[in-house]
Design a protein around this motif. Sequence first.
Motif, PDB file in Angstrom:
ATOM      1  N   UNK A   1       0.955  -1.333  -0.047  1.00 40.08           N
ATOM      2  CA  UNK A   1       0.032   0.123  -0.017  1.00 40.08           C
ATOM      3  C   UNK A   1       1.010   1.147  -0.221  1.00 40.08           C
ATOM      4  N   UNK A   2       0.595   2.094  -0.820  1.00 43.72           N
ATOM      5  CA  UNK A   2       1.434   3.395  -1.116  1.00 43.72           C
ATOM      6  C   UNK A   2       0.537   4.567  -1.173  1.00 43.72           C
ATOM      7  N   UNK A   3       0.948   5.391  -0.160  1.00 49.63           N
ATOM      8  CA  UNK A   3      -0.261   6.702  -0.281  1.00 49.63           C
ATOM      9  C   UNK A   3       0.824   8.037  -0.107  1.00 49.63           C
ATOM     10  N   UNK A   4       0.185   8.963  -0.941  1.00 50.63           N
ATOM     11  CA  UNK A   4       0.801  10.219  -0.949  1.00 50.63           C
ATOM     12  C   UNK A   4       0.576  11.249   0.516  1.00 50.63           C
ATOM     13  N   UNK A   5       1.604  11.657   1.086  1.00 54.93           N
ATOM     14  CA  UNK A   5       1.127  12.504   2.406  1.00 54.93           C
ATOM     15  C   UNK A   5       0.242  13.454   2.260  1.00 54.93           C
ATOM     16  N   UNK A   6       0.307  14.177   1.003  1.00 54.39           N
ATOM     17  CA  UNK A   6      -0.377  15.406   0.623  1.00 54.39           C
ATOM     18  C   UNK A   6      -1.590  15.095  -0.314  1.00 54.39           C
ATOM     19  N   UNK A   7      -1.917  14.082  -0.201  1.00 51.43           N
ATOM     20  CA  UNK A   7      -3.021  13.581  -1.279  1.00 51.43           C
ATOM     21  C   UNK A   7      -4.387  14.481  -0.876  1.00 51.43           C
ATOM     22  N   UNK A   8      -5.016  15.090  -1.981  1.00 48.91           N
ATOM     23  CA  UNK A   8      -5.954  15.958  -1.981  1.00 48.91           C
ATOM     24  C   UNK A   8      -7.240  15.375  -2.540  1.00 48.91           C
ATOM     25  N   UNK A   9      -7.060  14.076  -2.949  1.00 45.36           N
ATOM     26  CA  UNK A   9      -8.196  13.328  -3.366  1.00 45.36           C
ATOM     27  C   UNK A   9      -8.781  12.386  -2.311  1.00 45.36           C
ATOM     28  N   UNK A  10      -7.710  11.677  -1.930  1.00 45.39           N
ATOM     29  CA  UNK A  10      -7.933  10.695  -0.767  1.00 45.39           C
ATOM     30  C   UNK A  10      -7.083  11.034   0.398  1.00 45.39           C
ATOM     31  N   UNK A  11      -7.718  11.690   1.541  1.00 44.74           N
ATOM     32  CA  UNK A  11      -6.636  11.734   2.795  1.00 44.74           C
ATOM     33  C   UNK A  11      -5.921  10.740   3.016  1.00 44.74           C
ATOM     34  N   UNK A  12      -4.779  10.976   3.430  1.00 43.66           N
ATOM     35  CA  UNK A  12      -3.651   9.896   4.005  1.00 43.66           C
ATOM     36  C   UNK A  12      -4.511   9.345   5.266  1.00 43.66           C
ATOM     37  N   UNK A  13      -5.314  10.019   6.040  1.00 44.49           N
ATOM     38  CA  UNK A  13      -5.829   9.847   7.260  1.00 44.49           C
ATOM     39  C   UNK A  13      -6.578   8.638   7.081  1.00 44.49           C
ATOM     40  N   UNK A  14      -7.747   8.788   5.856  1.00 45.46           N
ATOM     41  CA  UNK A  14      -8.614   7.612   5.791  1.00 45.46           C
ATOM     42  C   UNK A  14      -7.850   6.339   5.368  1.00 45.46           C
ATOM     43  N   UNK A  15      -6.964   6.209   4.527  1.00 43.86           N
ATOM     44  CA  UNK A  15      -6.020   5.064   4.375  1.00 43.86           C
ATOM     45  C   UNK A  15      -5.553   4.419   5.733  1.00 43.86           C
ATOM     46  N   UNK A  16      -5.042   5.447   6.630  1.00 45.67           N
ATOM     47  CA  UNK A  16      -4.401   4.951   7.882  1.00 45.67           C
ATOM     48  C   UNK A  16      -5.542   4.218   8.566  1.00 45.67           C
ATOM     49  N   UNK A  17      -6.905   4.919   8.737  1.00 41.97           N
ATOM     50  CA  UNK A  17      -8.009   4.348   9.540  1.00 41.97           C
ATOM     51  C   UNK A  17      -8.554   3.014   9.105  1.00 41.97           C
TER      52      UNK A  17
END
Length: 207
Positions: free
Chosen positions: A152-168
């Motif tokens: 799973x790879x996510x951008x810290x500054x993702x403005x479409x899907x917040x990183x917090x949502x993926x961490x949750x």
Amino acid sequence: MNSHTVRQLVPGPAGAIECAIDAPAGAALGVAVICHPHPQHGGTMDNKVAQTLARAAVALGWRSVRFNFRGVGDSEGAWDEGRGEVDDALAVIAAMRRPGEALLLAGFSFGAYVASQAAAQLPDDAKPQRLALVGPSTQKQQMPAVPADTVVIHGESDDVVPLSATLDWARPQALPVIVFPGVGHFFHGQLGLLKHTLVQQLRTPAG
């Protein structure tokens, strides 16, 4: 993706599905099926992140298959709120996977949701060997739990899907998430690093 990319139509539940196939130099480890981002927001199989997933798979020796969801490009049918799009992915897997062949499933954004749902719906004897999810759509879609070795790879500054949502989503599964600092949803300027990271992570044997 390059001059050697083969375009092919395969049968799907809503009509023909347009595919783009890229083969590795030698014998393939198996087939990698790549799911693209949201069709209603311009997502196609030619999206740069989807192509980066395909390039990483080919570099590792997989035969890569990108495809357009129903209603996109030359794929027949119409948008189906995600349900039919999962069926499209399963149809492509069925059409492109040779008997007994290993499967790598990957997706970007909405495509990561589709890939995870397709993986969950495949029977136990046909599960993917690995699953790779980039910028997964964890806020607007109901993402299922995934195997522990999922990349799973996510951008810290993702403005479409917040990183917090993926961490949750990842937290209850104790699932690691690789975070690209300061990077947005589309990984602008970081596609080379994304490919390198995918190759390194997917080269690690499952389990």
